[in-house]
Each structure stands twice: as C-alpha cells, then as structure tokens.
Design a protein around this motif. Structure first.
Motif: not given
Length: 314
Positions: A244-272
């Motif tokens: 599977i390829i994530v062909g497009e992705t990104a996060s908005a800034e409004e409503g939360g921490s975009k940095a934290a969203w990015v930080e969640g990518i690696v553990p999610t790919l590894r574990d889930e």
C-alpha cells in the motif's frame, strides 16, 4: 489536484533502493501475526519510501528544508500529456528518485476509453514506456470513489476503463509501468464503496490511499490523527494482499498540533500499518496549508520523520 509536467524514474535504482521484482516483509509485521509477503515490483526490502509533491518552492529548496532527497517524486499529468518521454525525465535520473505519476483523465468519457477511441494514444504511451530506464509507479485515475468520481461513480465502467488501459500496455512497456490503484480514504456519500472499483489482482501491483487531516477551520471537519485518517481504508485494502502507498497526505494547522500529527506517523506505520510501504507528502498551500513549512514546528517534525530509520529503505 494539479496538472504539471512529469518527473519520472531514474536510470539506476535509488541508493539502497528497489529491485523491480523483489518480494519483501514489511517492518512491524510481526506485531500482526504472520508477516505479510509481497510478490510485487518496487517494494523496498526494508523500510518505507518517503515521497514528495513539490508544490512549495523548488525541489532543492524543499529537500534542503526536509534534510534529504525523498525516494519518490509525485507528479500529475493530463490524459494526453506525453509523460513517458518528457524532457523532465532527466532531472529525476540525476536526483536518484523514483517517480509516482498520477495520470488524470480529466475531460475524458471513460466509455470512449473502453470503446477504443484512445487506443492509438495508449499504444504510443506503451511503446514509449519501454524506453524508460527504470520502472515508474503509475497511479491511474485515483480517488475514483470520492471527489474525482471518474466515470460518474460507475464501478463497472471504471473497472472496464482501467483494465483497457492496462491491457494496452501489457507486454509492450517492458515491465516499466508499476500499476497503482488508489481510492480516497473516504467514499462519497451515496456512492459505491472503494472496493467496488477494484480492477482485480491481475491489474494492480500496489494499492493506495489518499487522505488528509482537514483540521477544524470548516464546521464539517474535525481533527483526525494519522491513524484515524487511514484506519478504515487501510483495513479494507489490506484484505487485497498488495503493498500500500499513501499517495497523498498532509495535515492542516487549525484545530490541533500539526507537529504532533507528524510525530504520530512513524509509530503508527510501525505498529498499526505494516503494509504501507510508501508515503507521499502533498507539499502545497491549497485547500488547507498542507506545506511542510507551514510553521517552524511542522518543519521540525517533518525533518525528524524524514531522518527516521523507517524511511531509510533498502
């Protein structure tokens, strides 16, 4: 989406990169029982490809900001664009990147494709593809289940058209086209579900998902973590047994921490999400500010992601 010139595959494999016929075991698969094994082209033996759509500044500026040259380069081409022979091909050759070509049939009646109206064009593209010096990913008519709605949300017509294009290339392209089928992460309301549009195992090398965290600047949206964005469609696609390829992705800034969203990518790919073997960032200020450099915190998080060992493929 945008229609721009192609930037395509490289003359020799990415350093430590893919073998066109490699079978691999995804990272983190042990956490999900028996490891998944893929008999598919361009699957990295270990790790996940990092990709980029360069919509904010030059390629060199973006790579300097991120701290590396991503392994994949996403570009968009129109239906009649001569994407297999564009002069921009040499740029990716020099940069050592693989290409992900998003081929968009805007203005095309898919019934005309099925009926053979474009067979001469397809034959030219297939013959030209045989001259590519390295296989390239071809994402044909993506997001058919949502906004784009190629073929008017008619799964039978879409499947027939996808297969017709594939068959026009089969045996003529020298094995240089790696077929990607990539729905949106959500289906349009009232439209058939994504899997109804699946062309079949013999027509697809990789499946894919396009999905974003839209933030909260619109009352119709709510903040979603990376896992929330992709969980449902990932579970559907994993049943197909393809990388599977994530062909497009990104996060908005409004409503939360975009940095934290990015930080969640690696553990999610590894574990889930062990079957996700490539991820492409959509680096542009469009419907939202999807850019890597939308804030200093966002850029710092993406730099850390890009340096993670998960994205150091072999």
């Amino acid at each position: 989406m945008l229609t721009v010139l192609l930037v395509a595959g490289c003359a020799s494999p990415v350093a430590g990169g893919p073998d066109a016929s490699r079978t691999s075991v995804p990272p983190g698969a042990a956490a999900h029982g028996a490891p998944t094994s893929f008999d598919a082209p361009l699957v990295p033996e270990t790790g996940v490809y990092l990709g980029m759509y360069y919509g904010d500044g030059t390629q060199d500026e973006t790579d300097d900001a991120v701290g590396r040259v991503p392994q994949l380069h996403l570009t968009y081409v129109g239906w009649e664009d001569p994407w297999t022979t564009d002069a921009v091909l040499a740029e990716d050759v020099e940069r050592g990147q693989l290409s992900l070509v998003n081929w968009e049939p805007f203005g095309v009646d898919l019934q005309d494709v099925v009926d053979g109206r474009y067979d001469d064009l397809l034959a030219r593209r297939a013959d030209e593809a045989a001259g590519l010096t390295q296989p390239a990913f071809l994402d044909l008519a993506a997001e058919m289940n949502e906004e784009e709605g190629w073929g008017g949300h008619d799964p039978g017509l879409y499947v027939a058209a996808y297969r017709h294009v594939h068959d026009a290339f089969d045996g003529k392209d020298g094995g240089n086209v790696v077929w990607v089928w990539a729905p949106n992460n959500v289906d349009s309301a009232g439209a058939p579900p994504a899997l109804d549009y699946y062309p079949g195992d013999d027509y697809v090398d990789w499946t894919g998902i396009d999905g974003y965290n839209w933030g909260t600047s619109d009352p119709d949206f709510e903040w979603q973590g990376f896992e929330e964005v992709f969980r449902d469609m990932y579970d559907d696609l994993r049943t197909l047994g393809k990388p599977i390829i994530v062909g497009e992705t990104a996060s908005a800034e409004e409503g939360g921490s975009k940095a934290a969203w990015v930080e969640g990518i690696v553990p999610t790919l590894r574990d889930e999400f062990p079957d996700i073997r490539a991820l492409v960032w959509f680096d542009v200020d469009k419907e939202r500010d999807w850019r890597v450099r939308s804030s200093e915190d966002s850029l710092a998080a993406v730099r850390e992601l890009a340096a993670d060992e998960l994205f150091q493929t072999s």
